[in-house]
Write a protein that holds these residues in place. Structure first.
Motif, PDB file in Angstrom:
ATOM      1  N   LEU A 127      29.445  77.922  49.043  1.00  0.00           N
ATOM      2  CA  LEU A 127      29.168  78.600  47.765  1.00  0.00           C
ATOM      3  C   LEU A 127      28.755  77.586  46.697  1.00  0.00           C
ATOM      4  N   ILE A 152      30.681  86.497  40.650  1.00  0.00           N
ATOM      5  CA  ILE A 152      30.442  85.877  41.964  1.00  0.00           C
ATOM      6  C   ILE A 152      31.744  85.826  42.762  1.00  0.00           C
ATOM      7  N   ALA A 201      19.876  77.106  50.060  1.00  0.00           N
ATOM      8  CA  ALA A 201      20.637  78.225  49.498  1.00  0.00           C
ATOM      9  C   ALA A 201      20.676  79.398  50.475  1.00  0.00           C
ATOM     10  N   THR A 238      23.417  83.404  41.657  1.00  0.00           N
ATOM     11  CA  THR A 238      23.294  81.940  41.677  1.00  0.00           C
ATOM     12  C   THR A 238      21.864  81.496  41.403  1.00  0.00           C
ATOM     13  N   ARG A 239      20.877  82.316  41.742  1.00  0.00           N
ATOM     14  CA  ARG A 239      19.485  81.917  41.444  1.00  0.00           C
ATOM     15  C   ARG A 239      18.994  82.543  40.143  1.00  0.00           C
ATOM     16  N   LEU A 251      32.539  87.738  46.250  1.00  0.00           N
ATOM     17  CA  LEU A 251      32.978  86.980  47.434  1.00  0.00           C
ATOM     18  C   LEU A 251      34.269  87.574  48.001  1.00  0.00           C
ATOM     19  N   ARG A 278      25.040  80.413  33.964  1.00  0.00           N
ATOM     20  CA  ARG A 278      25.660  80.420  35.282  1.00  0.00           C
ATOM     21  C   ARG A 278      27.156  80.659  35.184  1.00  0.00           C
ATOM     22  N   MET A 328      25.231  76.427  47.577  1.00  0.00           N
ATOM     23  CA  MET A 328      24.241  77.459  47.226  1.00  0.00           C
ATOM     24  C   MET A 328      24.029  77.485  45.722  1.00  0.00           C
ATOM     25  N   ASN A 329      25.096  77.395  44.982  1.00  0.00           N
ATOM     26  CA  ASN A 329      25.049  77.376  43.527  1.00  0.00           C
ATOM     27  C   ASN A 329      24.231  76.183  43.015  1.00  0.00           C
ATOM     28  N   ILE A 351      25.539  87.937  45.229  1.00  0.00           N
ATOM     29  CA  ILE A 351      25.989  86.551  44.994  1.00  0.00           C
ATOM     30  C   ILE A 351      24.782  85.617  44.898  1.00  0.00           C
ATOM     31  N   GLN A 352      23.903  85.699  45.901  1.00  0.00           N
ATOM     32  CA  GLN A 352      22.706  84.841  45.874  1.00  0.00           C
ATOM     33  C   GLN A 352      21.870  85.124  44.631  1.00  0.00           C
TER      34      GLN A 352
END
Lengths: 115, 115, 115, 115
Positions: A14, D10, A47, D58-59, D14, D3, A17-18, D54-55
């Motif tokens: 995680l 996030i 990622a 993070t992006r 998870l 973020r 990926m972050n 989640i992805q």
């Protein structure tokens, strides 16, 4: 191999990926974007496999060893790529990738021994 | 709603993912990369939701209507973004995105009627 | 290795994902569901890696060789698991998985030679 | 929306993915597997959209609001489905899903206000 034993590796994936997605977004905002084209691509590759590995661990995939090994390989390649740049977001990626690679190899080796 | 009825939409999503990812890779190779930064990001967003929608349809997800509606929204936004550029790979994206959006809305409406 | 050369493998992965997810959904509807528990799990593992491999090929991932090799391994394991059942949806999976494994190994070998 | 502000959501996603995939794996091991067929399917739907959300966070996806809204919808539906069963892994899913839905709606509303 219980869910709890995966916990550290899931956390490392995680974080990786972050860091990679943050570097991806940050790179796309940079003035000298052209210098970072390979970095952008690797960040997203890394990622993506981290996201895949996280899900695989949470569902106790029978292929966790293989998936984590692939994740480790891609993390290490991404760390090498990020090592070519001076940007802070790239430097932060290196550590996150290497830590994730280490955690993934630990899982991969542990699972392989059990089979 | 059978698997066969999803077939056209799956094909449209695959073509769209293909066009978007090709535009993503091509953009990252361009000399004037900096002009394409928003395009690069949208291409990957669109490819990701297309991949998600394809899997959802093949597994006959109970949320196909909602997922395809989201896919259509993102495809239309990507088509608008690609419309700002002259590159061939961007022009090709427009058509693929709009065709995918159309197919996704058709599925979304058809499923919603059935419920 | 151009996009066109990936086309056959992408199609094989799509067919395999389709067959595996159809078998997954069909298994969950069966009366003797309990007999199919391992099959259900493998079907989804296989569909997931196929989806991942498809996206990787469309974005010309630098790790196509490694990802397709993993996909082939999982496809072959899924074909073996499906071979234990008499259901039509399981039988259809075997062929789709083996065909996908073959296509993935071809890509994997071809890419490895080029590097 | 930085973020850091996504961090809680996030984490909730998870935990939810973890609970859902654990319930999925546990359900597939149960003797009375047949009673749990709808639960198995919903668990995986929910885990998949959580991984996607989640992805996306993070992006810093431009579609975080829409993706998190969809995630919340699917989490709530999964919580309702899990509420029909007495198994501990199903009970644990309810809380994780509802907490994730709440966090996703918070993000979705916050992002929508900013646009």
């Amino acid at each position: 191999m219980t869910r709890i034993q995966y916990q550290d590796c899931i956390e490392a994936c995680l974080k990786c990926m972050n860091a990679c997605n943050f570097s991806y977004v940050s790179s796309l905002k940079e003035y000298d974007l052209a210098l970072l084209r390979d970095c952008i691509r690797m960040d997203r590759e890394c990622a993506d496999i981290c996201a895949y590995a996280i899900q695989a661990m949470t569902r106790q995939s029978p292929f966790v060893a293989e998936i984590c090994r692939l994740c480790a390989d891609i993390c290490e390649a991404t760390a090498r790529e990020c090592g070519r740049y001076e940007q802070t977001h790239c430097r932060n990626c290196i550590n996150a990738c290497l830590e994730c690679a280490r955690a993934c190899r630990e899982i991969s080796d542990a699972v392989a021994v059990m089979i």
